[in-house]
Every structure is written in structure tokens, then in C-alpha cells.
Design a protein around this motif. Structure first.
Motif, PDB file in Angstrom:
ATOM      1  N   THR A   1       5.334   7.171   0.914  1.00  0.00           N
ATOM      2  CA  THR A   1       5.739   7.142   2.307  1.00  0.00           C
ATOM      3  C   THR A   1       5.460   8.498   2.940  1.00  0.00           C
ATOM      4  O   THR A   1       5.174   9.473   2.238  1.00  0.00           O
ATOM      5  CB  THR A   1       7.234   6.819   2.427  1.00  0.00           C
ATOM      6  N   ASP A   2       5.553   8.567   4.275  1.00  0.00           N
ATOM      7  CA  ASP A   2       5.242   9.828   4.951  1.00  0.00           C
ATOM      8  C   ASP A   2       6.252  10.918   4.631  1.00  0.00           C
ATOM      9  O   ASP A   2       5.894  12.084   4.487  1.00  0.00           O
ATOM     10  CB  ASP A   2       5.133   9.616   6.461  1.00  0.00           C
ATOM     11  N   VAL A   3       7.527  10.544   4.514  1.00  0.00           N
ATOM     12  CA  VAL A   3       8.578  11.475   4.100  1.00  0.00           C
ATOM     13  C   VAL A   3       9.495  10.738   3.126  1.00  0.00           C
ATOM     14  O   VAL A   3       9.585   9.510   3.153  1.00  0.00           O
ATOM     15  CB  VAL A   3       9.386  12.009   5.307  1.00  0.00           C
ATOM     16  N   PRO A   4      10.201  11.450   2.258  1.00  0.00           N
ATOM     17  CA  PRO A   4      10.988  10.780   1.218  1.00  0.00           C
ATOM     18  C   PRO A   4      12.034   9.820   1.749  1.00  0.00           C
ATOM     19  O   PRO A   4      12.247   8.747   1.169  1.00  0.00           O
ATOM     20  CB  PRO A   4      11.638  11.951   0.464  1.00  0.00           C
ATOM     21  N   GLU A   5      12.700  10.170   2.858  1.00  0.00           N
ATOM     22  CA  GLU A   5      13.795   9.327   3.333  1.00  0.00           C
ATOM     23  C   GLU A   5      13.336   7.958   3.817  1.00  0.00           C
ATOM     24  O   GLU A   5      14.153   7.059   4.008  1.00  0.00           O
ATOM     25  CB  GLU A   5      14.584  10.024   4.448  1.00  0.00           C
ATOM     26  N   HIS A   6      12.024   7.783   3.997  1.00  0.00           N
ATOM     27  CA  HIS A   6      11.509   6.461   4.334  1.00  0.00           C
ATOM     28  C   HIS A   6      11.210   5.631   3.089  1.00  0.00           C
ATOM     29  O   HIS A   6      10.785   4.483   3.219  1.00  0.00           O
ATOM     30  CB  HIS A   6      10.245   6.589   5.187  1.00  0.00           C
ATOM     31  N   GLY A   7      11.447   6.210   1.928  1.00  0.00           N
ATOM     32  CA  GLY A   7      11.138   5.512   0.694  1.00  0.00           C
ATOM     33  C   GLY A   7      12.342   5.098  -0.128  1.00  0.00           C
ATOM     34  O   GLY A   7      12.223   4.242  -1.006  1.00  0.00           O
ATOM     35  N   PHE A   8      13.504   5.688   0.134  1.00  0.00           N
ATOM     36  CA  PHE A   8      14.703   5.261  -0.582  1.00  0.00           C
ATOM     37  C   PHE A   8      15.927   5.708   0.198  1.00  0.00           C
ATOM     38  O   PHE A   8      15.825   6.452   1.187  1.00  0.00           O
ATOM     39  CB  PHE A   8      14.718   5.797  -2.021  1.00  0.00           C
TER      40      PHE A   8
ATOM     41  N   HIS B   1       1.636  10.514  -2.965  1.00  0.00           N
ATOM     42  CA  HIS B   1       0.345  11.141  -2.702  1.00  0.00           C
ATOM     43  C   HIS B   1      -0.120  10.781  -1.299  1.00  0.00           C
ATOM     44  O   HIS B   1       0.457   9.902  -0.630  1.00  0.00           O
ATOM     45  CB  HIS B   1      -0.721  10.771  -3.734  1.00  0.00           C
ATOM     46  N   PHE B   2      -1.182  11.462  -0.888  1.00  0.00           N
ATOM     47  CA  PHE B   2      -1.873  11.151   0.358  1.00  0.00           C
ATOM     48  C   PHE B   2      -3.368  11.222   0.068  1.00  0.00           C
ATOM     49  O   PHE B   2      -3.848  12.209  -0.479  1.00  0.00           O
ATOM     50  CB  PHE B   2      -1.475  12.130   1.467  1.00  0.00           C
ATOM     51  N   GLY B   3      -4.072  10.149   0.397  1.00  0.00           N
ATOM     52  CA  GLY B   3      -5.492  10.088   0.089  1.00  0.00           C
ATOM     53  C   GLY B   3      -6.324   9.887   1.334  1.00  0.00           C
ATOM     54  O   GLY B   3      -5.851   9.413   2.365  1.00  0.00           O
ATOM     55  N   SER B   4      -7.585  10.251   1.219  1.00  0.00           N
ATOM     56  CA  SER B   4      -8.548  10.005   2.290  1.00  0.00           C
ATOM     57  C   SER B   4      -9.837   9.504   1.639  1.00  0.00           C
ATOM     58  O   SER B   4      -9.989   9.554   0.425  1.00  0.00           O
ATOM     59  CB  SER B   4      -8.805  11.269   3.115  1.00  0.00           C
ATOM     60  N   SER B   5     -10.761   9.031   2.453  1.00  0.00           N
ATOM     61  CA  SER B   5     -11.987   8.436   1.904  1.00  0.00           C
ATOM     62  C   SER B   5     -13.213   9.275   2.225  1.00  0.00           C
ATOM     63  O   SER B   5     -14.316   8.741   2.312  1.00  0.00           O
ATOM     64  CB  SER B   5     -12.165   7.014   2.452  1.00  0.00           C
ATOM     65  N   ASP B   6     -13.031  10.583   2.374  1.00  0.00           N
ATOM     66  CA  ASP B   6     -14.157  11.441   2.768  1.00  0.00           C
ATOM     67  C   ASP B   6     -14.598  12.396   1.665  1.00  0.00           C
ATOM     68  O   ASP B   6     -15.222  13.413   1.932  1.00  0.00           O
ATOM     69  CB  ASP B   6     -13.808  12.226   4.034  1.00  0.00           C
ATOM     70  N   ARG B   7     -14.288  12.071   0.402  1.00  0.00           N
ATOM     71  CA  ARG B   7     -14.689  12.936  -0.706  1.00  0.00           C
ATOM     72  C   ARG B   7     -15.302  12.153  -1.860  1.00  0.00           C
ATOM     73  O   ARG B   7     -15.300  12.615  -2.990  1.00  0.00           O
ATOM     74  CB  ARG B   7     -13.498  13.760  -1.213  1.00  0.00           C
TER      75      ARG B   7
ATOM     76  N   GLY C   1      -5.981   5.641  -1.363  1.00  0.00           N
ATOM     77  CA  GLY C   1      -4.666   5.667  -1.970  1.00  0.00           C
ATOM     78  C   GLY C   1      -3.667   4.734  -1.307  1.00  0.00           C
ATOM     79  O   GLY C   1      -3.983   3.975  -0.396  1.00  0.00           O
ATOM     80  N   VAL C   2      -2.430   4.830  -1.786  1.00  0.00           N
ATOM     81  CA  VAL C   2      -1.363   3.992  -1.247  1.00  0.00           C
ATOM     82  C   VAL C   2      -0.913   4.519   0.113  1.00  0.00           C
ATOM     83  O   VAL C   2      -0.602   3.752   1.017  1.00  0.00           O
ATOM     84  CB  VAL C   2      -0.173   3.938  -2.224  1.00  0.00           C
ATOM     85  N   ALA C   3      -0.852   5.838   0.248  1.00  0.00           N
ATOM     86  CA  ALA C   3      -0.502   6.466   1.518  1.00  0.00           C
ATOM     87  C   ALA C   3      -1.753   7.156   2.052  1.00  0.00           C
ATOM     88  O   ALA C   3      -2.142   8.231   1.582  1.00  0.00           O
ATOM     89  CB  ALA C   3       0.632   7.466   1.327  1.00  0.00           C
TER      90      ALA C   3
ATOM     91  N   TRP D   1       3.327  14.981  -7.655  1.00  0.00           N
ATOM     92  CA  TRP D   1       2.124  14.422  -7.042  1.00  0.00           C
ATOM     93  C   TRP D   1       1.392  13.513  -8.016  1.00  0.00           C
ATOM     94  O   TRP D   1       1.256  13.825  -9.201  1.00  0.00           O
ATOM     95  CB  TRP D   1       1.204  15.575  -6.637  1.00  0.00           C
ATOM     96  N   PHE D   2       0.880  12.387  -7.498  1.00  0.00           N
ATOM     97  CA  PHE D   2       0.036  11.495  -8.301  1.00  0.00           C
ATOM     98  C   PHE D   2      -1.360  11.483  -7.663  1.00  0.00           C
ATOM     99  O   PHE D   2      -1.526  10.990  -6.567  1.00  0.00           O
ATOM    100  CB  PHE D   2       0.613  10.075  -8.303  1.00  0.00           C
ATOM    101  N   GLN D   3      -2.365  12.060  -8.267  1.00  0.00           N
ATOM    102  CA  GLN D   3      -2.468  12.525  -9.619  1.00  0.00           C
ATOM    103  C   GLN D   3      -3.372  13.756  -9.644  1.00  0.00           C
ATOM    104  O   GLN D   3      -3.864  14.171  -8.600  1.00  0.00           O
ATOM    105  CB  GLN D   3      -3.032  11.432 -10.529  1.00  0.00           C
TER     106      GLN D   3
END
Length: 704
Positions: free
Chosen positions: A583-590, A608-614, A620-622, A652-654
Motif C-alpha cells: 500500500t502507499d502507506v502502512p496505515e492503509h494496509g492494516f 515495495h514500489f515498482g515501475s516498468s522503466d528498467r 510489482g504489486v504497488a 523491502w521486497f526484494q
């Protein structure tokens, strides 16, 4: 092959077949209908003389252009391909949905059309997805195959009778302003070579995507070795003890082991030397995380290895388990591309050197913990705290919840589960129970505590009642219901079910109703049972672990699918509740407020936070928009975790990007790493991570 050229002639669209029928004939065999869309009768030609006709899709829920044969149906080849020449007439990307129908059967796909010159859009006439090719996300579109700019629909749903096509519809999902597309020829061809072409030659000898460039991409061994071994000087962190605890904060009791303590309004982990410690960790730090299947997919690689080559092996990931269901090309020869690249930079016997280099990097980036799934050999390094998983396996009963992504739920009421737990704990604690650098143990990973959808919370209770009388979970629930309701008639009235005896409830296949307002006892009983179930699980693990290793922390069960009952039980029996949330911040996840009421600490053990430019196709999930945004998102998440007062760490994953063609386990192929598949760090991201970690974990100084 049948070719149509969309040319507006009055209220008709002309038709040109392969034998060049007159386009202006009034008895044209192709017709067009529009819904909140407008056709321009002016024929436009490209620089090469290609004729195109413009269609404008107007603001509305689903403006559409529909093509139908004047009579009968079109006869297209089974497992063939529909090709459409199309150009985006706007200066921004446009979303186009294609629906090919044979009466009430449909084949659908949604594609993004970038601005630019005309391209050939190919739609396979059968369902497909990147999962069929062994990966979660497919290659970006369009691409240039050397002769043609192609956009292949790699995600297609549904099924049709290709020999009886009755209409083709092009639509847009609720455009906010008029959007113009230009259409040319529409062909049907035999085979799905276009689909295969989309995946052909997408990975080079270094495991990099071949059709794009980015700052960390390398071209030869010399560049790989130079960049992977490069290291900027890192100033030693000040105000930290040897374990990474903060000496700039008030000291706490030193016990020689990691533990937890509340200081003021905030929970902390405490180092063996008695200092506040916020666990900044990285998951899956190991040298075997770059394995991807090659067998059956040799065409995807520009230089595929042969069987027996270094860094190859064989495996079989075929399974009907949720994480592996519908994944194709998932057995046979695999290639560990990451390990091959590490060998290029460090030599063939690289394990020890890789571990040294990796810990150097992590400490330079101000990480202080090795998260789950990391190489057990790091335990002897004694420069960074680490964690150990307790993986409980055995022949005990299991319960289905309908989620079951990693498998069914273990039944903690089964005596075999307690025996399996003791065996797993003995294995996990062997050789590490006396090591002060061990932060603690996780139990299992992302168990299916609930199902999907709004009623998913009750899935474990319903799944238990659906089992036969031999199920220990069923026996436990039935015992509770008998104690609570007394006779079967009272239970039947409270639950609104047509049963006259407890034997009917005990029978296999009993279908429990979902909780509803008319029968509040259902929710009350389900909640009570879920508390019993979760309490039994966590108590069993905690008791076994504390008996085998009384010194180290029980870090919980890495909850991703959870209910209030599970979080409450974890808070009661675990030293720290571990939550995996994207999630964007922890409190939105639990439910942070609940843990404040419990007055117990928690830790985010995957995000984690992923992008598709590498390189890798998945983000990723977020997902975030770009590499630069990854660093900003990381800072926002970790800063919020620190401010919570409840969270004592973020992992962090991963460590490494997933392979372009998908990992062996389940085909995941996302750019979510601190380093690429070449083991070259993403410098901009790690610089941002370093700054954030220095704020969260204390100390000063920095590095790349």
C-alpha cells in the motif's frame, strides 16, 4: 485471407477483398454502426500512400464503432489472428477495447495505443495471456520487428467460433474528450505468428530486455564488471551501536538478545546492547533468485544456454496451486541469469565474495536487517541482523478458504500440526539459537486466513464446517456450537438452517450460510471460532518456539490475508506481528488503531514500489509511474511507519529484480529490486533509500 479497407461511402463502409473488389460498389459486404462515435468521410493517406479513415469517439460511457457483414458471417481461421492497421490521431495514449463476436460468444482485449505513426494491431483469435508464456506481465507494446511497428494484444479473454464471426467492435472506456483514431486495413490470417513474434528475442545474454534502454543497462562483460564492483566510499554511521541500535536515544536494558520495549509512546526493537532499533530490512537477499525457465521458451532468448551449462538446472513448477495455476512453459531447463552475471563480475566461486559485497552495499544504504528468504549463510557474517523462517510442513489436515494462493490453511487442531511445528522449529533454531545477531523467527508465510470478496472473512469458518466429521477443525467448531446452542433445534433457529440433528451439521458438505442481519448468531459464532482457530495456531507455534529458543523473538506469521481475529491472536502470542502489505502507506494496509489498543508492536515485513522503466515488464504489486517515483514512495512509506509509534520495522521486497521472463516459482517478473538482474545497483533509487533509512534508523553519513 480477407482484407477490409474502411472507406466511408454514404452510409456504408466499402469492402475490399484480397481479389480487389471495387470499393465503391453499393452492395458492399461490410457495414458499420456507431454508438456515440463519428466517421469522417474524407479519405486520408499516409506519407507512403496508405489510405486511412478517421473515427472520433465522443465523451460517453462506451463510444463504439461496430463492423458487421451485410449477410451471414465472416469465416476466419481457427487459432488465427486478426490484424488491423490503426493510428492514434491524438498526441497522447488512447485506450482501445476490441470485441470480436460470434453470436453470443466474445473474444475481448484492451490495448493502449500510443501516439505516432500507423501500426499493425494483432489480436490472436483465441484466449491468451503472458501467464501462458510463463510470466505475469507481457512485453511492452508496440515494438518494431525490423519491418513493421506492431502492437500485439497479449491479454485476450473469452472464446469464439472463428468460422462464424458476426461482428467486430472497437470502443473506448468513457473518454473525457473526443478521441480520434484512424483505421486502415482489417485482415484475418492463419496462425498466431504475431503473438510469438511479440515474445521472440526479448532477453539478451545478460538477462536484460532487448527492446529498451535505461541508465543501468550494460553492453559487455567489461562494463558489467566495472559497474557491479564499483562502490563509493561510505562514511561510517555515527551514533549507532554494533548492531545498528541508536545511541543518540535513551538507553534501555541490555539482555544480550534482541527484544521489544515501549519507550514513552513508541514501541522499539532493542539491540542486545540495549539501544533502540528500527529494523530496516530487505527480503530475498540470495544468489539463486534469478532462475527462469528456458525449456520451451528458447525463442525468447538471444543466447539461450544449453543443458549442463553453468548456472543451469531443471525443475518442475506445474501445479494447480493458486500461485502457479495457468502458468505455462513452467518446467524443464532453467537458467539462473543473476548468478551467471555475479560470476562474470566476481568469478565462478563467487558465493563468499558476493555475500561480502552485498552486506557492504546494504550497510552503505543504511539497511540493518536481512529479511525473510535470505541466504542462511549470512548468519555467520556478524555485521547485520538477520531473520529465520519456520516453515511448517506435514501430513496434518488442511482447510480451503477459496483464496489458497500459496496453499490451504493448516489445521492447528490436528495433533499432527503440533508435531510438525516442533519438527520445523527444531530445524529452524539449529545452529542459530545462541547467536545474538539473530533478530527472530517468522512462522509460515501469507497463510490463507480468509477468502476473497466482502464475505471472505468467514471463509475459514465455512470451510471448516464443510469438511467431514474426521476433520479436527470441524470437530472443534462443532463442539463450540453444541456448547453455545445446546440442541440442534436451537442452532437451526439461530442460524436459519433446516437441520434437525447435529449429525446433519457434522456430515461432510454442510454449507454454512453467510452472516446476515436476520441471523446475527452466525457472525457471532464465526468470530468466536476464528478466534479459537487463530489462537490455537499462534499459541502452538509460540509455545514450541519458546521451548526450543527462549532468547529470540517470535516475529509472527507474515500476514497478508488476515482478519481482525487473526491480528488479535498474533498480538497476543507473537512478540511482534508481521504484516505484508503493498500500500502507499502502512496505515492503509492494516488496522494500526487496533494495535494501539492491543498495545503491541507490529512490523511491515513486505512492501515495495515498482515501475516498468528498467527492463522487467511488471511494476510489482504497488506500482508507481517511474524509477524516480520509487524513491519518493519509499520515503513516504518508511517515514509514515516511523511516525506510527507501533511499527518497529519495514522490510523491502526484494533485493534483486525478477527475471524478465519470470521467476521459476510462479512467473513473477517485476522491476522491484535494489539491484538489477546484472547485480548493478539502481543508483538514483538507492540514494533516496539511503537518505530515508538514515532518518529512520539513525546514524549519519551516506553512500551510493
Amino acid at each position: 485471407m480477407r482484407t477490409f479497407i474502411l472507406l466511408v461511402i454514404g452510409s456504408f463502409v466499402g469492402t475490399a477483398q484480397a481479389n480487389a473488389i471495387d470499393l465503391a460498389r453499393p452492395d458492399a459486404t461490410l457495414r458499420v454502426a456507431t454508438t456515440n462515435a463519428t466517421l469522417d468521410p474524407t479519405i486520408r493517406k499516409t506519407a507512403t500512400g496508405e489510405p486511412l479513415v478517421a473515427a472520433t469517439f465522443n465523451p460517453s460511457p462506451s463510444p463504439a464503432l461496430t463492423l458487421t457483414p451485410a449477410q451471414g458471417a465472416w469465416h476466419w481461421p481457427a487459432n488465427g489472428t486478426m490484424r488491423l492497421r490503426v493510428q492514434n490521431g491524438m498526441p497522447w495514449p488512447v485506450t482501445l477495447t476490441i470485441d470480436v463476436a460470434s453470436d453470443d460468444k466474445h473474444l475481448t482485449a484492451t490495448v493502449g495505443l500510443p501516439p505516432g505513426p500507423p501500426q499493425t494491431l494483432s489480436l490472436p483469435l483465441h484466449a491468451t495471456s503472458p501467464r501462458a508464456f510463463g510470466m505475469h506481465a507481457g512485453p511492452p507494446m508496440p515494438f518494431d520487428d525490423g519491418t513493421t511497428r506492431r502492437l500485439v494484444a497479449t491479454n485476450v479473454d473469452g472464446a469464439i467460433d472463428a468460422n462464424a464471426i458476426t461482428r467486430v467492435t472497437f470502443s473506448m472506456p468513457q473518454p473525457g474528450a473526443p478521441q480520434t483514431l484512424l483505421f486502415g486495413t482489417l485482415d484475418d490470417i492463419a496462425g498466431d505468428d504475431d503473438l510469438r513474434r511479440a515474445y521472440t528475442g526479448i532477453v539478451d545474454r545478460y538477462g536484460q530486455f532487448t527492446r529498451a534502454t535505461w541508465p543501468e543497462k550494460i553492453a559487455d562483460d567489461a562494463a558489467l564488471k566495472q559497474r557491479a564492483n564499483a562502490a563509493s566510499a561510505a562514511t561510517p554511521a555515527a551514533n549507532l551501536d554494533r548492531y545498528g541500535g541508536r545511541t543518540d536515544l535513551p538507553a534501555m536494558q541490555a539482555t544480550g538478545w534482541f527484544r521489544t520495549q515501549k519507550q514513552g509512546d513508541r514501541w522499539w526493537l532493542v539491540t542486545p546492547e540495549g539501544h533502540a532499533f528500527f529494523s530496516l530490512g530487505v527480503n530475498a537477499v540470495n544468489l539463486t533468485d534469478g532462475r527462469t525457465y528456458v525449456q520451451g521458451r528458447e525463442f525468447m532468448f538471444t543466447a539461450p544456454p544449453k543443458a549442463g551449462a553453468p548456472h543451469t538446472g531443471s525443475a518442475d513448477s506445474r501445479s494447480d496451486q493458486g500461485s502457479q495455476r495457468d502458468i505455462g512453459m513452467n518446467h524443464g531447463l532453467w537458467w539462473d541469469i543473476y548468478a551467471a552475471n555475479v560470476a562474470r563480475s566476481l568469478g565462478d566461486d563467487a558465493n563468499a565474495a558476493w555475500r561480502r559485497r552485498t552486506v557492504d552495499r546494504l550497510k552503505r544504504w543504511r539497511f540493518n536487517t536481512l529479511g525473510n528468504w535470505s541466504d542462511p549463510a549470512f548468519a555467520g557474517d556478524h555485521r547485520i541482523a538477520y531473520t529465520v523462517p519456520i516453515l511448517i510442513v506435514g501430513s496434518y489436515n488442511t482447510v480451503a478458504t477459496g483464496f489458497d494462493y500459496w496453499g490451504r490453511m493448516p489445521d492447528p487442531f490436528d495433533p499432527k500440526f503440533a508435531a510438525a511445528t516442533d519438527a520445523a522449529v527444531a530445524k529452524a533454531t539449529k545452529g542459530v539459537r545462541d547467536d545474538p545477531w539473530l533478530l527472530g523467527y517468522f512462522a509460515d508465510n501469507e497463510l490463507a486466513w480468509a477468502g476473497q470478496g466482502p464475505q471472505g472473512r468467514w471463509a475459514l469458518a465455512a470451510g471448516s464446517l464443510a469438511q467431514g466429521p474426521e476433520s479436527p477443525a470441524k470437530q472443534a467448531f462443532l463442539a463450540y456450537l453444541k456448547k453455545t446452542h445446546g440442541d440442534a433445534a436451537a442452532f437451526a433457529k439461530a442460524w436459519g438452517v433446516a437441520v434437525t440433528s447435529w449429525d446433519q451439521v457434522a456430515a461432510s458438505g454442510f454449507k454454512a450460510p453467510d452472516p446476515n442481519e436476520a441471523h446475527p448468531a452466525i457472525a457471532a459464532d464465526d468470530i468466536a471460532f476464528l478466534k479459537l482457530y487463530a489462537g490455537k495456531y499462534f499459541e502452538t507455534v509460540a509455545t514450541s518456539l519458546k521451548k526450543a529458543d527462549p532468547h529470540h523473538l517470535f516475529l509472527g506469521g507474515r500476514l497478508a490475508v488476515r482478519t481482525p481475529e487473526v491480528e488479535e491472536a498474533s498480538a497476543r502470542y507473537a512478540d511482534v506481528t508481521s504484516i505484508n502489505t503493498y500500500t502507499d502507506v502502512p496505515e492503509h494496509g492494516f488496522d494500526i488503531a487496533a494495535f494501539r489498543r492491543y498495545d503491541k508492536p507490529a512490523m511491515i515485513t513486505e512492501f515495495h514500489f515498482g515501475s516498468s522503466d528498467r527492463g522487467p515488464f511488471g511494476n510489482g504489486v504497488a506500482a508507481v509511474a517511474s524509477e524516480e517515483e520509487r524513491g519518493k514512495a519509499y520515503a513516504r512509506f518508511v517515514d509514515a511507519a516511523m511516525a506510527s509509534g507501533i511499527l518497529v520495522g519495514t522490510h523491502w521486497f526484494q533485493y534483486v529484480d525478477q527475471p524478465v521472463t519470470g521467476r521459476v516459482l510462479d512467473g513473477e517478473n517485476a522491476h522491484i529490486g535494489l539491484v538489477g538482474i546484472t547485480d548493478i545497483p539502481f543508483e538514483g533509487f538507492t540514494r533516496s533509500v539511503t537518505d530515508t533509512n538514515a532518518r529512520a534508523g539513525g546514524g549519519s553519513g551516506g553512500g551510493r
